[in-house]
Write a protein that holds these residues in place. Sequence first.
Motif, short mmCIF file in Angstrom:
data_model
loop_
_atom_site.label_atom_id
_atom_site.label_comp_id
_atom_site.label_asym_id
_atom_site.label_seq_id
_atom_site.Cartn_x
_atom_site.Cartn_y
_atom_site.Cartn_z
N MET A 122 0.33 -7.83 9.14
CA MET A 122 1.32 -8.99 9.70
C MET A 122 1.47 -9.90 8.91
O MET A 122 2.52 -10.32 8.58
N ILE A 123 0.43 -10.27 8.00
CA ILE A 123 0.44 -11.34 6.92
C ILE A 123 1.50 -10.79 5.96
O ILE A 123 2.30 -11.52 5.31
N ILE A 124 1.31 -9.58 5.40
CA ILE A 124 1.99 -9.07 4.38
C ILE A 124 3.45 -8.98 4.74
O ILE A 124 4.24 -9.15 4.03
N ALA A 125 3.70 -8.53 6.07
CA ALA A 125 5.01 -8.40 6.51
C ALA A 125 5.89 -9.65 6.74
O ALA A 125 6.80 -9.97 6.29
N LEU A 126 4.97 -10.91 7.07
CA LEU A 126 5.33 -12.07 7.16
C LEU A 126 5.81 -12.58 5.70
O LEU A 126 6.95 -13.02 5.55
N ILE A 127 5.16 -12.21 4.77
CA ILE A 127 5.38 -12.78 3.45
C ILE A 127 6.70 -12.12 2.92
O ILE A 127 7.69 -12.45 2.35
N LEU A 128 6.92 -10.64 3.08
CA LEU A 128 8.08 -9.74 2.80
C LEU A 128 9.15 -10.50 3.38
O LEU A 128 10.44 -10.65 2.88
N ALA A 129 9.21 -10.57 4.60
CA ALA A 129 10.13 -11.12 5.45
C ALA A 129 10.79 -12.46 4.91
O ALA A 129 11.77 -12.71 4.82
N GLY A 130 9.69 -13.35 4.44
CA GLY A 130 10.12 -14.66 3.91
C GLY A 130 10.77 -14.45 2.80
O GLY A 130 12.12 -15.17 2.62
N ILE A 131 10.39 -13.50 1.77
CA ILE A 131 11.22 -13.30 0.84
C ILE A 131 12.51 -12.83 0.97
O ILE A 131 13.54 -13.02 0.22
N MET A 132 12.52 -11.70 1.78
CA MET A 132 13.95 -11.27 1.97
C MET A 132 14.76 -12.29 2.86
O MET A 132 16.22 -12.19 2.27
N ASN A 133 14.33 -13.02 3.58
CA ASN A 133 15.17 -14.15 4.30
C ASN A 133 15.83 -15.13 3.31
O ASN A 133 17.06 -15.52 3.26
N ILE A 134 14.83 -15.62 2.31
CA ILE A 134 15.19 -16.55 1.52
C ILE A 134 16.23 -15.90 0.51
O ILE A 134 17.56 -16.48 0.21
N GLY A 135 15.85 -14.43 0.01
CA GLY A 135 16.72 -13.77 -0.90
C GLY A 135 18.39 -13.65 -0.25
O GLY A 135 19.23 -13.75 -0.81
N SER A 136 18.22 -13.33 1.02
CA SER A 136 19.44 -12.98 1.76
C SER A 136 20.29 -14.07 2.08
O SER A 136 21.52 -14.18 2.05
N TYR A 137 19.55 -15.09 2.50
CA TYR A 137 20.41 -16.51 2.70
C TYR A 137 21.06 -17.15 1.60
O TYR A 137 22.26 -17.50 1.48
N TRP A 138 20.23 -17.32 0.17
CA TRP A 138 20.88 -17.76 -0.85
C TRP A 138 21.44 -16.99 -1.52
O TRP A 138 22.32 -17.50 -2.52
N TYR A 139 21.27 -15.67 -1.58
CA TYR A 139 21.99 -14.73 -2.67
C TYR A 139 23.20 -13.70 -1.78
O TYR A 139 23.49 -12.93 -2.60
N SER A 140 23.40 -13.96 -0.73
CA SER A 140 24.08 -13.23 -0.09
C SER A 140 25.51 -12.94 -0.44
O SER A 140 26.06 -11.78 -0.52
N ASP A 141 26.08 -14.07 -1.18
CA ASP A 141 27.44 -13.82 -1.63
C ASP A 141 27.38 -12.77 -2.96
O ASP A 141 28.14 -12.09 -3.21
N ARG A 142 26.18 -13.17 -3.80
CA ARG A 142 26.31 -12.25 -5.03
C ARG A 142 25.83 -10.82 -4.77
O ARG A 142 26.16 -9.80 -5.30
N ILE A 143 25.14 -10.64 -3.43
CA ILE A 143 24.81 -9.36 -3.23
C ILE A 143 25.92 -8.61 -2.70
O ILE A 143 26.36 -7.40 -3.18
N VAL A 144 27.00 -9.11 -2.01
CA VAL A 144 28.23 -8.56 -1.52
C VAL A 144 28.90 -8.29 -2.72
O VAL A 144 29.62 -7.31 -2.72
N LEU A 145 29.37 -9.21 -3.61
CA LEU A 145 30.10 -9.10 -4.67
C LEU A 145 29.77 -8.00 -5.56
O LEU A 145 30.53 -7.27 -6.01
N GLY A 146 28.40 -7.77 -5.75
CA GLY A 146 27.81 -6.70 -6.53
C GLY A 146 27.90 -5.37 -6.12
O GLY A 146 28.12 -4.40 -6.54
N MET A 147 27.82 -5.48 -4.49
CA MET A 147 28.11 -4.13 -3.77
C MET A 147 29.35 -3.50 -4.01
O MET A 147 29.67 -2.10 -4.36
#
Length: 112
Positions: free
Chosen positions: A31-56
């Motif tokens: 659960m702790i590892i999943a929480l850390i991974l979820a935090g990293i994914m959430n921050i990445g998707s929130y702040w870099y979503s525009d770059r992710i979509v443009l790159g796709m």
Amino acid sequence: MYNTMRTVVLLGGLTALLIFIGGAVGGESGMIIALILAGIMNIGSYWYSDRIVLGMYRAQPIEEREAPELYAIVRNLSQAAGLPMPRVAIIPQEGRPTPLPRAGTRNTPWWP
């Protein structure tokens, strides 16, 4: 405000799902590892979503001199909405025509 709340709910739901799966797989440490991974994914998707979509879509950023009409349209829309001028990019089509809604004849099987 609605979009912000919806984003928070979706990212919170993703976090809860990952924590549940982490707990099922690895117990408390999972659960702790999943929480850390979820935090990293959430921050990445929130702040870099525009770059992710443009790159796709392999979008190419353009300047005003390359597409002045497009820039004028985007500038007028952003001013009318009271928003700052966004970056403008073009998605290459690679020879594929853009499908039009309801394009075709009544003889095609997908025509209602």
